[in-house]
Design a protein around this motif. Sequence first.
Motif, PDB file in Angstrom:
ATOM      1  N   LYS A   1      25.489 -47.777 -22.329  1.00 28.35           N
ATOM      2  CA  LYS A   1      25.026 -47.330 -23.647  1.00 28.35           C
ATOM      3  C   LYS A   1      23.712 -46.551 -23.536  1.00 28.35           C
ATOM      4  CE  LYS A   1      27.298 -51.082 -26.118  1.00 28.35           C
ATOM      5  NZ  LYS A   1      28.053 -51.492 -24.909  1.00 28.35           N
TER       6      LYS A   1
ATOM      7  N   LEU B   1      20.795 -44.878 -26.150  1.00 30.84           N
ATOM      8  CA  LEU B   1      20.310 -44.956 -27.528  1.00 30.84           C
ATOM      9  C   LEU B   1      19.460 -43.729 -27.847  1.00 30.84           C
ATOM     10  CD1 LEU B   1      19.827 -46.373 -30.235  1.00 30.84           C
ATOM     11  CD2 LEU B   1      17.981 -47.676 -29.128  1.00 30.84           C
TER      12      LEU B   1
ATOM     13  N   LEU C   1      24.524 -44.448 -28.971  1.00 28.71           N
ATOM     14  CA  LEU C   1      24.129 -45.112 -30.207  1.00 28.71           C
ATOM     15  C   LEU C   1      22.983 -44.327 -30.838  1.00 28.71           C
ATOM     16  CD1 LEU C   1      24.025 -48.788 -28.846  1.00 28.71           C
ATOM     17  CD2 LEU C   1      25.990 -47.562 -29.837  1.00 28.71           C
TER      18      LEU C   1
ATOM     19  N   ALA D   1      15.670 -49.015 -33.768  1.00 28.37           N
ATOM     20  CA  ALA D   1      15.924 -48.953 -32.322  1.00 28.37           C
ATOM     21  C   ALA D   1      15.736 -50.324 -31.677  1.00 28.37           C
ATOM     22  CB  ALA D   1      14.995 -47.928 -31.664  1.00 28.37           C
TER      23      ALA D   1
ATOM     24  N   ILE E   1      18.683 -52.587 -32.373  1.00 26.41           N
ATOM     25  CA  ILE E   1      19.835 -52.250 -31.528  1.00 26.41           C
ATOM     26  C   ILE E   1      19.615 -52.763 -30.102  1.00 26.41           C
ATOM     27  CG2 ILE E   1      21.122 -50.330 -30.496  1.00 26.41           C
ATOM     28  CD1 ILE E   1      20.629 -48.776 -33.094  1.00 26.41           C
TER      29      ILE E   1
ATOM     30  N   VAL F   1      21.246 -51.701 -23.479  1.00 18.47           N
ATOM     31  CA  VAL F   1      21.054 -50.245 -23.450  1.00 18.47           C
ATOM     32  C   VAL F   1      20.429 -49.841 -22.116  1.00 18.47           C
ATOM     33  CG1 VAL F   1      19.880 -48.286 -24.527  1.00 18.47           C
ATOM     34  CG2 VAL F   1      20.842 -50.111 -25.955  1.00 18.47           C
TER      35      VAL F   1
ATOM     36  N   VAL G   1      17.015 -45.006 -23.299  1.00 14.61           N
ATOM     37  CA  VAL G   1      16.575 -44.670 -24.659  1.00 14.61           C
ATOM     38  C   VAL G   1      16.001 -43.262 -24.639  1.00 14.61           C
ATOM     39  CG1 VAL G   1      14.960 -45.203 -26.515  1.00 14.61           C
ATOM     40  CG2 VAL G   1      16.137 -47.054 -25.323  1.00 14.61           C
TER      41      VAL G   1
END
Length: 593
Positions: free
Chosen positions: A7, A9, A35, A43, A46, A52, A55
């Motif tokens: 993932k 972000l 995401l 943020a 999440i 994650v 970022v």
Amino acid sequence: MQDTQIKVLLVEDDHAMRDVLHKALSQHNESYQCLVAKDGNEALEILSSHAVSLVISDVMMPGMSGLTLLKKIREKHPNTDVVLMTGYGSERVREEAQTSGCNLFLEKPFRITELQRCISEFLQRRSGGFDGTLSGIVLTDLIQMCCMATLSTSIRVTNGQETGFIHIHKGEIVHAGTDTTQGEQAFYSIMSWGKGKFETLAPVHGVPKSIHSNWHSLLMEAARQEDEKQQLEELPEQKDQVAVDEDEDKSAPPVRKILVVDDSLVMCNALSEIIESHSSMEVVSVARNGEEALTMMALHKPDCITLDVNMPVMGGSTALKHIMIKDPCPVVIISNVASDGWRNIMDFIMLGAADFLAKPKRAKDMDDQRQTIASRVFAASQAKLERFKRTRLPAGPASQKQPAQILPKKISLVCSGAGGHWELISLVSSMPQTAQSCMVFFQAMPSEFSRRLATFLNEKSALPVFPLSDGAPLLAGCCYIGSSEQTGVFLRENDSLIWKEDASQQQEPGEALALALKSATAVTNERVVLGLLSGADIDEAAQTIENDRGKFFVVSRRPQDCMVPSPLEKAIAAGLVDMQEDLDSIRSILADS
């Protein structure tokens, strides 16, 4: 079923920009899930519920800025990579981001393809190698491992409310920062915390280079500062008395304390007797392996350690690494050069050993061996380890210049002693192919090791490197590695220049150098260049140089850069040196001479 998809972000307060980036990063992409969050608070929510990996956040956002979000991510999710993007980039913002552990700083406008490439590189790096934890390891060990493996990484260190970052690029410490300091001061501050937590992060790109010292010197200086701090804390009431005692003893030459390490009790006794024959040295203890040596070293604080290579429990290599990182002390390797052990000696030299000697043998003149060992150990005991610079050797030249059968017009001689091994290695391994001089290097080392060293350097140098052997022709544009134990002269024979040895006329190392220098002036019409590296003792050759001053050009390494500067300082004071230069300048002089 557990969601294992990677993932990424995206945090962007501008609705239009967020939609454009989200669509671009999600379209035709199966390697990760993108995401989105409209601000820092969303943020963090999440991040608390999803694993994650990366970022990507804007800097200028209402409520919580990207910089604040970065710091909170580092506190709660230290293994998450962070890329910051902004259209209001300033040097202050960039510096604060990098100090706080930002992995990459992108300035708007940027191409979508550039962002996609960055994400791909981050995720590709994460997908390789192993993940795991290390227990029982201290910060200095981690830094040493990263530097010796020439890694690029960032290390986040926390101590209560204090946070610091150490940035390593290709095996060198380039930057360190805390909340209040930057550069070397920050590095020493972090290393002095003594306790806390650390974790490795992805390398930060574009970090400013605020540290210029090599990692080996930095760790040694940090250890020295910590040792000094502990001594002051343990003995505050003795401070005034120590000052009085030092004033009283200024007139007496200091006796150097030596620790002898060898698994053979017979060799320990023999070396102890040889060392204590020198009026300014005493053996404070002996140890039979590396583990005992570390205990004795902590107890006696020796000025120098003689170290064998092959020992039970803990061998010399492991012991040397512990010594150089935890409590740096000059080390002299005293061992036999086995056919399969010479590369171990190279490793010792590259780790900072001050000198290397062969063990005494009954078949040789014991008086000569006694004098050589005692004088060299004493010289090494005065080595300034903070001046050692770890040399990163080239993997090997793409192509090596082939030796041309050309009679050299110019001859350059280089002398090196204690602390000079790595300087010689650095010079020869990076000599340019354009060099035309015949360069002969005399290193204070066992003669059998000079052949091994020549073989090693021939694999690294762009110029051909040969051992200095009896009767072999000497050619232009080539390097020759000899030992200070060799006695011989330069001769012209049948339109060739050769090195001729005479075993029947064994000389002291200094006298052998004088003989070689005098013969060199007889076979060339050019001035003979004489280079002096750390520990080069030319006392016995001084008269030869003075008698034919116009035939020599003497260049020495700057004493303030040498591990063992006293012999060079003596030559300079005697007016024998024409120039004092750094290694790069000496290399140019030798190549162009």
